[in-house]
Design an enzyme around this catalytic site. Structure first.
Site, PDB file in Angstrom:
ATOM      1  N   TYR A 149     -19.409  38.613 -20.395  1.00 52.14           N
ATOM      2  CA  TYR A 149     -20.694  38.865 -19.719  1.00 52.14           C
ATOM      3  C   TYR A 149     -20.526  40.003 -18.704  1.00 52.14           C
ATOM      4  O   TYR A 149     -21.321  40.954 -18.692  1.00 52.14           O
ATOM      5  CB  TYR A 149     -21.186  37.600 -19.016  1.00 52.14           C
ATOM      6  CG  TYR A 149     -22.491  37.800 -18.260  1.00 52.14           C
ATOM      7  CD1 TYR A 149     -23.698  37.923 -18.940  1.00 52.14           C
ATOM      8  CD2 TYR A 149     -22.513  37.872 -16.864  1.00 52.14           C
ATOM      9  CE1 TYR A 149     -24.894  38.115 -18.247  1.00 52.14           C
ATOM     10  CE2 TYR A 149     -23.701  38.052 -16.167  1.00 52.14           C
ATOM     11  CZ  TYR A 149     -24.893  38.173 -16.867  1.00 52.14           C
ATOM     12  OH  TYR A 149     -26.070  38.364 -16.181  1.00 52.14           O
ATOM     13  N   LYS A 166     -22.339  43.775 -18.669  1.00 56.07           N
ATOM     14  CA  LYS A 166     -23.185  44.245 -17.566  1.00 56.07           C
ATOM     15  C   LYS A 166     -22.603  45.521 -16.948  1.00 56.07           C
ATOM     16  O   LYS A 166     -23.349  46.371 -16.459  1.00 56.07           O
ATOM     17  CB  LYS A 166     -23.358  43.132 -16.520  1.00 56.07           C
ATOM     18  CG  LYS A 166     -24.207  41.975 -17.034  1.00 56.07           C
ATOM     19  CD  LYS A 166     -25.623  42.437 -17.372  1.00 56.07           C
ATOM     20  CE  LYS A 166     -26.503  41.369 -17.961  1.00 56.07           C
ATOM     21  NZ  LYS A 166     -27.859  41.861 -18.282  1.00 56.07           N
TER      22      LYS A 166
HETATM   23  P1  NAD Z   1     -33.761  34.020 -18.807  1.00 58.29           P
HETATM   24  O1  NAD Z   1     -32.841  33.278 -19.703  1.00 58.29           O
HETATM   25  O2  NAD Z   1     -34.801  33.290 -18.057  1.00 58.29           O
HETATM   26  O3  NAD Z   1     -34.493  35.197 -19.616  1.00 58.29           O
HETATM   27  C1  NAD Z   1     -33.825  35.991 -20.578  1.00 58.29           C
HETATM   28  C2  NAD Z   1     -34.812  36.281 -21.702  1.00 58.29           C
HETATM   29  O4  NAD Z   1     -34.159  37.123 -22.682  1.00 58.29           O
HETATM   30  C3  NAD Z   1     -35.267  35.000 -22.411  1.00 58.29           C
HETATM   31  O5  NAD Z   1     -36.676  34.882 -22.400  1.00 58.29           O
HETATM   32  C4  NAD Z   1     -34.709  35.155 -23.809  1.00 58.29           C
HETATM   33  O6  NAD Z   1     -35.518  34.600 -24.832  1.00 58.29           O
HETATM   34  C5  NAD Z   1     -34.601  36.683 -23.951  1.00 58.29           C
HETATM   35  N1  NAD Z   1     -33.639  36.981 -25.013  1.00 58.29           N
HETATM   36  C6  NAD Z   1     -32.345  36.567 -25.084  1.00 58.29           C
HETATM   37  N2  NAD Z   1     -31.837  36.895 -26.276  1.00 58.29           N
HETATM   38  C7  NAD Z   1     -32.814  37.545 -26.960  1.00 58.29           C
HETATM   39  C8  NAD Z   1     -32.892  38.104 -28.266  1.00 58.29           C
HETATM   40  N3  NAD Z   1     -31.848  38.057 -29.115  1.00 58.29           N
HETATM   41  N4  NAD Z   1     -34.039  38.691 -28.650  1.00 58.29           N
HETATM   42  C9  NAD Z   1     -35.101  38.732 -27.824  1.00 58.29           C
HETATM   43  N5  NAD Z   1     -35.107  38.209 -26.569  1.00 58.29           N
HETATM   44  C10 NAD Z   1     -33.968  37.612 -26.165  1.00 58.29           C
HETATM   45  O7  NAD Z   1     -32.805  34.811 -17.822  1.00 58.29           O
HETATM   46  P2  NAD Z   1     -33.089  35.704 -16.528  1.00 58.29           P
HETATM   47  O8  NAD Z   1     -32.262  35.138 -15.457  1.00 58.29           O
HETATM   48  O9  NAD Z   1     -34.539  35.929 -16.317  1.00 58.29           O
HETATM   49  O10 NAD Z   1     -32.362  37.053 -17.004  1.00 58.29           O
HETATM   50  C11 NAD Z   1     -33.003  38.314 -17.094  1.00 58.29           C
HETATM   51  C12 NAD Z   1     -31.941  39.380 -16.922  1.00 58.29           C
HETATM   52  O11 NAD Z   1     -31.377  39.284 -15.610  1.00 58.29           O
HETATM   53  C13 NAD Z   1     -30.754  39.258 -17.896  1.00 58.29           C
HETATM   54  O12 NAD Z   1     -30.403  40.540 -18.379  1.00 58.29           O
HETATM   55  C14 NAD Z   1     -29.658  38.677 -17.028  1.00 58.29           C
HETATM   56  O13 NAD Z   1     -28.370  38.987 -17.507  1.00 58.29           O
HETATM   57  C15 NAD Z   1     -29.962  39.326 -15.705  1.00 58.29           C
HETATM   58  N6  NAD Z   1     -29.378  38.651 -14.532  1.00 58.29           N
HETATM   59  C16 NAD Z   1     -29.715  37.349 -14.261  1.00 58.29           C
HETATM   60  C17 NAD Z   1     -29.128  36.722 -13.155  1.00 58.29           C
HETATM   61  C18 NAD Z   1     -29.439  35.286 -12.796  1.00 58.29           C
HETATM   62  O14 NAD Z   1     -28.762  34.720 -11.918  1.00 58.29           O
HETATM   63  N7  NAD Z   1     -30.433  34.658 -13.404  1.00 58.29           N
HETATM   64  C19 NAD Z   1     -28.240  37.437 -12.334  1.00 58.29           C
HETATM   65  C20 NAD Z   1     -27.948  38.760 -12.634  1.00 58.29           C
HETATM   66  C21 NAD Z   1     -28.527  39.360 -13.744  1.00 58.29           C
END
Ligand code: NAD
Length: 244
Positions: free
Chosen positions: A144, A148
């Site tokens: 992961y 990133k």
């Molecule tokens: P989340 O799981 O709520 O949302 C991620 C979305 O991506 C989901 O709706 C999922 O269906 C979609 N997705 C995943 N695989 C897919 C695919 N193959 N095709 C189409 N859609 C797909 O997560 P989030 O926390 O809202 O994450 C959003 C972004 O933020 C991500 O890139 C994540 O890595 C990043 N991020 C999150 C955090 C955290 O703590 N939540 C921290 C740093 C970065």
């Protein structure tokens, strides 16, 4: 402030925690939005483009589909992401393919397709969602963190390479955000998500982890002309807690 008059946007991962907040914020500014996710049922938006980003042809065609439906494409937010846990020695081939496919290859494909469309129309803005772990890796999430870091590096490269086309490409790097991604991770490890989120908040200088809107507001800023001199920047959004 009128930054978004007549603008259009494509948002991936629109059904997720941060994605949903991005869509709501953009639409509240008057942006017409195309939403992409595996299931976009029930999301308020101008255009719905469901599909799996692991399918190369879907990712390749998303920007054109958004453009054709909305009549323009000014903003792309590559927000979809997946998290896999573990060190390299407990990473399966499936984990590797999933992480690289969604977190790196899909935004690469979407950017590669969106940039010529934006260039033809005089410019645009792309915001990629990296992570604080893309800047400084944390423990036990090796692949992961690597994905990133890859999208962070690609953002810096694209930010340089396409500025002359008036396309600004930046990334946000959040620390922990209260979304299904984080909460499901706690649940899988046997923790109560509400308790775990509260406890985690105590480790953040601001006293709480981020809510999706805290990240969406920064993304919307980067997508706006208020960020008109920013290209290839990695913007950490961490409540004062910079280390993973
Ligand atoms: P989340 O799981 O709520 O949302 C991620 C979305 O991506 C989901 O709706 C999922 O269906 C979609 N997705 C995943 N695989 C897919 C695919 N193959 N095709 C189409 N859609 C797909 O997560 P989030 O926390 O809202 O994450 C959003 C972004 O933020 C991500 O890139 C994540 O890595 C990043 N991020 C999150 C955090 C955290 O703590 N939540 C921290 C740093 C970065």
């Amino acid at each position: 402030m009128g930054y978004f008059e007549g603008k259009t946007a494509l948002v991936t991962g629109a059904a997720g925690g941060i994605g949903g907040a991005i869509v709501r914020r953009l639409r509240s500014e008057g942006v017409r939005v195309a939403v992409a996710d595996r299931d976009v049922t029930g999301i308020d938006a101008e255009t719905h483009l469901p599909g799996d980003l692991l399918e190369a042809s879907y990712a390749d065609e998303l920007p054109r589909a958004a453009f054709d439906s909305l009549g323009s494409l000014d903003i792309v937010i590559n927000n979809a992401g997946v998290i896999t846990r573990g060190s390299v020695t407990n990473t399966t081939d499936a984990d590797w393919a999933l992480s690289l496919g969604v977190n790196v290859e899909a935004p690469f494909r979407v950017c590669r397709a969106a940039i010529p469309i934006m260039a033809d129309r005089g410019g645009g803005a792309i915001v990629n969602v990296s992570s604080c772990w893309g800047v400084r890796p944390g423990p036990n999430h090796a692949v992961y963190c690597m994905t990133k870091a890859a999208i962070a590096s690609l953002t810096q490269c694209m930010g340089m390479d396409h500025a002359h086309q008036n396309i600004r490409i930046n990334a946000v790097c959040p620390n922990e955000v209260n979304t299904p991604m984080l909460r499901m991770g706690f649940a899988k490890r046997g923790f109560n998500p509400d308790t775990a989120v509260t406890e985690l908040g105590k480790t953040v200088p601001l006293g709480r982890i981020a809510e999706p809107e805290d990240i969406a507001d920064v993304i919307v800023f980067l997508a706006s002309d208020a960020a008109r001199y920013m290209c290839g920047s990695l913007v950490e959004v961490n409540g004062g807690k910079p280390v993973g």
